[in-house]
Design an enzyme around this catalytic site. Structure first.
Site, mmCIF file in Angstrom:
data_model
loop_
_atom_site.group_PDB
_atom_site.id
_atom_site.type_symbol
_atom_site.label_atom_id
_atom_site.label_comp_id
_atom_site.label_asym_id
_atom_site.label_seq_id
_atom_site.Cartn_x
_atom_site.Cartn_y
_atom_site.Cartn_z
ATOM 1 N N ASP A 132 0.591 -1.158 0.168
ATOM 2 C CA ASP A 132 0.104 -0.301 -0.102
ATOM 3 C C ASP A 132 0.830 1.347 -0.068
ATOM 4 O O ASP A 132 0.384 2.369 -0.498
ATOM 5 C CB ASP A 132 -0.791 0.168 1.184
ATOM 6 C CG ASP A 132 -1.916 -1.192 1.132
ATOM 7 O OD1 ASP A 132 -1.995 -1.954 0.152
ATOM 8 O OD2 ASP A 132 -2.404 -1.400 2.340
ATOM 9 N N ALA A 191 -3.023 4.827 -18.321
ATOM 10 C CA ALA A 191 -4.417 4.766 -18.233
ATOM 11 C C ALA A 191 -5.044 6.128 -18.420
ATOM 12 O O ALA A 191 -4.293 7.302 -18.365
ATOM 13 C CB ALA A 191 -4.538 4.458 -16.898
HETATM 14 O O1 F6P Z 1 -2.332 -4.071 3.261
HETATM 15 C C1 F6P Z 1 -2.025 -4.720 2.076
HETATM 16 C C2 F6P Z 1 -3.497 -5.381 1.448
HETATM 17 O O2 F6P Z 1 -3.323 -5.870 0.511
HETATM 18 C C3 F6P Z 1 -4.544 -4.245 1.377
HETATM 19 O O3 F6P Z 1 -4.307 -3.308 0.005
HETATM 20 C C4 F6P Z 1 -5.734 -4.680 1.344
HETATM 21 O O4 F6P Z 1 -6.765 -3.983 1.736
HETATM 22 C C5 F6P Z 1 -5.552 -5.767 2.370
HETATM 23 O O5 F6P Z 1 -4.133 -6.141 2.379
HETATM 24 C C6 F6P Z 1 -6.477 -7.365 2.092
HETATM 25 O O6 F6P Z 1 -6.047 -8.093 3.139
HETATM 26 P P1 F6P Z 1 -6.252 -9.697 3.394
HETATM 27 O O7 F6P Z 1 -5.309 -10.230 2.410
HETATM 28 O O8 F6P Z 1 -6.088 -9.863 4.747
HETATM 29 O O9 F6P Z 1 -7.743 -9.765 2.827
#
Ligand code: F6P
Length: 327
Positions: A132, A191
């Protein structure tokens, strides 16, 4: 010189990110180089509570720099958010004679590390690792560059269909509450727009995109949309556009967890390697509760409280560049 640090505990926690293994390798080797023992903790804070610990040698981290995921495994641990959970974790720390913790992860990882450090007066050094890129005080987090490149590759492929069928594609990417992935990958992939949480409402951003004349000069179009469980993300944007413009052929593609996988880029491996060495140096310099980061190509120490507490904003010139280049 932190001569009292003889043993560190090392863990990865939260969402996995490409480059975590490179960080595990770097911290382990740098510690052993400085004659500090490394106790590897499996499954993040969950393993710390359960006492899943074993000593690592340099061989344990051989041949992992190129691997995605984390050999230490990871978890999101609700129990560690409680004082009881952290007290149990501290029992493991005492039993294993761990003098300091090195934690590799993102926001949740640092929040837990900070609480533990304050409650039990133990040094905690954080390495920023999340796709992120939402930690304040470092230009990049480990995993961000790889994820951005993965998204770019996916969009390059989607563009073939978009242009052949003359379609509009809404491509949903991760980022939790941050638009770094969407904005940067949108620029890299050429994009037409990025809909991100940092700017106006999503609807306003969509309306601005429509207002610019979707088909002014192009027969196909790609819009990157940051995920949003509350507002519906890419699907909600597509539905809104279809309602206003039923004449357009609109599709949605949600990239999901493929963004978290894969071999880390050179940039992420180098970042992870530098930060691992810096983490051990931070302990030598008697830092107690900091994230090691990179600013303008220099290693910096940032208090954990600031890394998680301050808001890192997207660069305005990037928002502008994307807009200008999408004519
Ligand atoms: O923080 C990393 C991340 O991939 C975010 O972008 C996403 O919202 C979240 O983790 C998803 O988490 P999980 O794999 O626990 O569903």
């Amino acid at each position: 010189m932190g001569h009292q640090i003889k043993t560190i505990g090392l863990l990865t926690s939260g969402g996995d990110a490409p480059g975590m293994n490179a960080a595990v390798r770097s911290v382990t080797r740098a510690a052993i180089y400085h004659e500090i023992k490394v106790k590897a903790i499996m499954r993040g804070y969950k393993g710390l509570i359960a006492g899943e610990v074993r000593e690592f040698t340099t061989q344990d981290v051989s041949n992992i720099i190129q691997r995605g995921g984390t050999i230490l495994k990871t978890a999101r641990c609700k129990e560690f958010e409680t004082a009881e959970g952290r007290a149990q974790a501290y029992e493991t720390i005492e039993r294993e004679h761990i003098d300091a913790l090195v934690v590799i992860g993102g926001n949740g990882t640092f929040t837990g590390g900070l609480a533990l450090s304050q409650e039990f007066d133990i040094p905690v050094i954080g390495l920023p690792a999340t796709i992120d890129n939402d930690l304040w005080g470092t230009d990049a987090t480990i995993g961000f560059d790889t994820a951005m490149n993965t998204i770019m590759d996916c969009v390059d492929k989607i563009k073939d269909t978009a242009s052949s069928h003359e379609r509009i594609f809404f491509v949903e990417v991760m980022g939790r509450d941050a638009g770094f992935l969407a904005l940067n990958a949108a620029i890299a992939a050429g994009a037409e727009a990025a809909i991100i949480p940092e700017r106006r409402t999503r609807e306003q951003q969509l309306d601005a995109y429509i207002g610019n004349g979707i088909r002014k000069s192009k027969n196909s179009s790609i819009v990157l949309v940051s995920e949003s469980p509350e507002t519906g993300g890419a699907q909600a944007m597509a539905d809104r556009l279809k309602k206003q413009h039923p004449e357009y052929d609109v599709r949605v593609s949600i990239l999901g967890h493929l963004q978290r996988g894969g071999s880390p880029t050179a940039s992420d491996r180098i970042l992870a390697s530098r930060l691992g060495v810096a983490a051990i140096e931070a302990l030598h310099e008697e830092q107690r509760c900091v994230m090691v980061g990179i600013k303008n190509d220099e290693v910096v120490y940032v208090p954990l409280s600031q890394a998680i507490g301050r808001h890192k904003d997207v660069k305005q010139d990037k928002v502008k560049a994307l807009q200008i280049l999408s004519i």
